[in-house]
Design a protein around this motif. Structure first.
Motif, PDB file in Angstrom:
ATOM      1  N   SER A   1      48.591  -0.369  35.623  1.00 28.63           N
ATOM      2  CA  SER A   1      48.254   0.727  34.963  1.00 28.63           C
ATOM      3  C   SER A   1      47.597   1.564  35.838  1.00 28.63           C
ATOM      4  O   SER A   1      47.502   2.872  35.618  1.00 28.63           O
ATOM      5  CB  SER A   1      47.450   0.148  33.645  1.00 28.63           C
ATOM      6  OG  SER A   1      48.482  -0.413  32.530  1.00 28.63           O
TER       7      SER A   1
ATOM      8  N   PHE B   1      48.111   5.688  36.490  1.00 28.84           N
ATOM      9  CA  PHE B   1      47.312   6.667  36.141  1.00 28.84           C
ATOM     10  C   PHE B   1      46.741   7.467  37.362  1.00 28.84           C
ATOM     11  O   PHE B   1      46.752   8.599  37.205  1.00 28.84           O
ATOM     12  CB  PHE B   1      46.065   6.050  35.461  1.00 28.84           C
ATOM     13  CG  PHE B   1      45.281   7.138  34.911  1.00 28.84           C
ATOM     14  CD1 PHE B   1      45.471   7.689  33.525  1.00 28.84           C
ATOM     15  CD2 PHE B   1      44.144   7.535  35.552  1.00 28.84           C
ATOM     16  CE1 PHE B   1      44.644   8.590  33.005  1.00 28.84           C
ATOM     17  CE2 PHE B   1      43.093   8.610  34.849  1.00 28.84           C
ATOM     18  CZ  PHE B   1      43.440   9.012  33.826  1.00 28.84           C
TER      19      PHE B   1
ATOM     20  N   TRP C   1      50.646   0.988  29.996  1.00 27.86           N
ATOM     21  CA  TRP C   1      49.324   0.913  29.573  1.00 27.86           C
ATOM     22  C   TRP C   1      48.869   0.084  28.214  1.00 27.86           C
ATOM     23  O   TRP C   1      48.012  -0.418  28.276  1.00 27.86           O
ATOM     24  CB  TRP C   1      48.864   2.484  29.204  1.00 27.86           C
ATOM     25  CG  TRP C   1      49.115   3.056  30.407  1.00 27.86           C
ATOM     26  CD1 TRP C   1      49.062   2.928  31.820  1.00 27.86           C
ATOM     27  CD2 TRP C   1      49.008   4.536  30.701  1.00 27.86           C
ATOM     28  NE1 TRP C   1      49.069   3.913  32.880  1.00 27.86           N
ATOM     29  CE2 TRP C   1      49.255   5.012  32.002  1.00 27.86           C
ATOM     30  CE3 TRP C   1      48.929   5.735  29.693  1.00 27.86           C
ATOM     31  CZ2 TRP C   1      49.213   6.284  32.568  1.00 27.86           C
ATOM     32  CZ3 TRP C   1      49.047   7.005  29.947  1.00 27.86           C
ATOM     33  CH2 TRP C   1      49.373   7.306  31.475  1.00 27.86           C
TER      34      TRP C   1
END
Length: 372
Positions: free
Chosen positions: A248, A252, A203
């Motif tokens: 990312s 997530f 991230w």
């Protein structure tokens, strides 16, 4: 020699490194005389991690500010690397003091303690340093204030999820790891926590890559400034940034699959069976769960316990109580935390148990929390 070292630190990151190093050392000395925190383990590492969250974003911001002040050219990733090194260096005195304190207070498991120290304060320092660099690059005038706001907002958001969602454990890039109820004391660094820190690296790398693709040299020497014409100028960095952003987002979105956090919808997909009465909803897994006869007994028992508590309190919840029954403590620990501990969230009218069989007096105890 001391003066030369101070000048180097001031030129590279500003005096805030020395200030945070002093604060970290004082906090470590205080914790060395507080039970549970006076040995190198989860509690000490968690406390130092909260300090590292604030220190690292400030140091990251300071590295960019110092580069501007001294007109030193440095790329985005180099600035982030320097900030991470300074932020991690601030944690060396607390680590040394805690290890020395082991001569006074017996440590149960130094290997676990070192693992928690790496995953909690050091992991936070690396992530926070990059975040601080990004804030200062994007907002030269208000970058420091924004950098301080990031860990606060992140932890508040995590606390809100902890309050509203079923799990009683929490992972946060700045707050690290909160394990849930204190009854489960045999803590050791888990593979899930290690994977979470790997995701944190992806991230923050994505954010730095976007800044790298958007950076352009300044007319005078100094760190880069950021522009919006990313895809017209730097195709290679833009492609790298785009790939990291996509990865990312996927990571997530799949946080439930990795065990980082489950929402209520994720939990009901796993506990896919349901029985209902007018006052109780029972969720359970159809695979490896209780039999139909056991479910009948459990529902009768839950309604009976409900009647007992209603008579005792002379009141009852306005909505039905939901009982989540897991196959065993290991499944419950993995999904929502608190493996050996039954718990209730009275504000959501939910109870979380495992392996309960008729008759179960512990169900009445947990249900009493909801009534009370």
């Amino acid at each position: 020699m001391v003066g030369a070292a101070v000048r180097i630190v001031n030129a590279r990151a500003g005096r805030r490194v020395l200030l945070w190093g002093l604060v970290a050392g004082v906090l470590s000395l205080v914790l060395d005389f507080v039970p549970l925190f006076n040995l190198l383990g989860y509690d000490f590492s968690f406390a130092m991690g909260l300090l590292a969250a604030l220190a690292s974003v400030d140091i990251g911001s300071g590295v960019v500010t110092a580069a501007r002040r001294t007109h030193r050219r440095a790329g985005v990733f180099r600035l982030a690397g320097e900030a991470a090194a300074w932020s991690s260096g601030v944690l060396l005195p607390p680590l040394a003091l805690s290890l020395l304190n082991a001569l006074r207070v017996r440590n149960c498991n130094l290997a676990n303690g070192l693992g928690f120290f790496l995953l909690l304060p050091v992991g936070t320092a690396v992530y926070g340093a990059g975040a601080g660099v990004l804030c200062q690059l994007m907002f030269p005038r208000r970058g420091r204030a924004l950098a301080f706001a990031l860990p606060v907002l992140s932890i508040v958001w995590t606390l809100a999820r902890l309050y509203l969602d079923p799990p009683v454990f929490a992972y946060d890039p700045f707050g690290g790891y909160f394990p849930g109820p204190i009854y489960d004391e045999a803590l050791r660094p888990s593979t899930t926590f290690f994977n979470f820190r790997l995701c944190n690296l992806v991230w923050i790398s994505a954010g730095l890559a976007v800044a790298w693709a958007a950076s352009r040299p300044t007319p005078e020497a100094g760190p880069p400034t950021l522009g919006l014409d990313i895809f017209r100028r730097l195709r290679g960095p833009a492609v790298v940034a785009a790939l990291l952003v996509v990865v990312s987002v996927v990571l997530f979105a799949e946080q439930a699959s990795f065990g980082f956090h489950l929402g209520r919808a994720d939990l009901t997909r796993i506990l896919d069976g349901e029985r209902r009465s007018a006052r109780v909803i029972l969720r359970y897994p159809t695979a490896g769960g209780p039999s139909a006869a056991e479910l009948d007994l459990m529902m009768e028992d839950l309604d009976f316990r409900y009647d007992q508590l209603r008579a005792f309190f002379q009141a009852e919840p306005e909505q039905a109580i939901t009982v989540y029954q897991f196959v065993n403590a290991d499944q419950k620990k993995e999904l929502v935390g608190a493996g050996g501990t039954l718990y209730a969230k009275p504000w959501t009218r939910e109870i979380f148990v495992q392996g309960e069989q008729f008759p179960s007096r512990r169900l009445r105890h947990e249900m009493a929390h909801v009534f009370a």
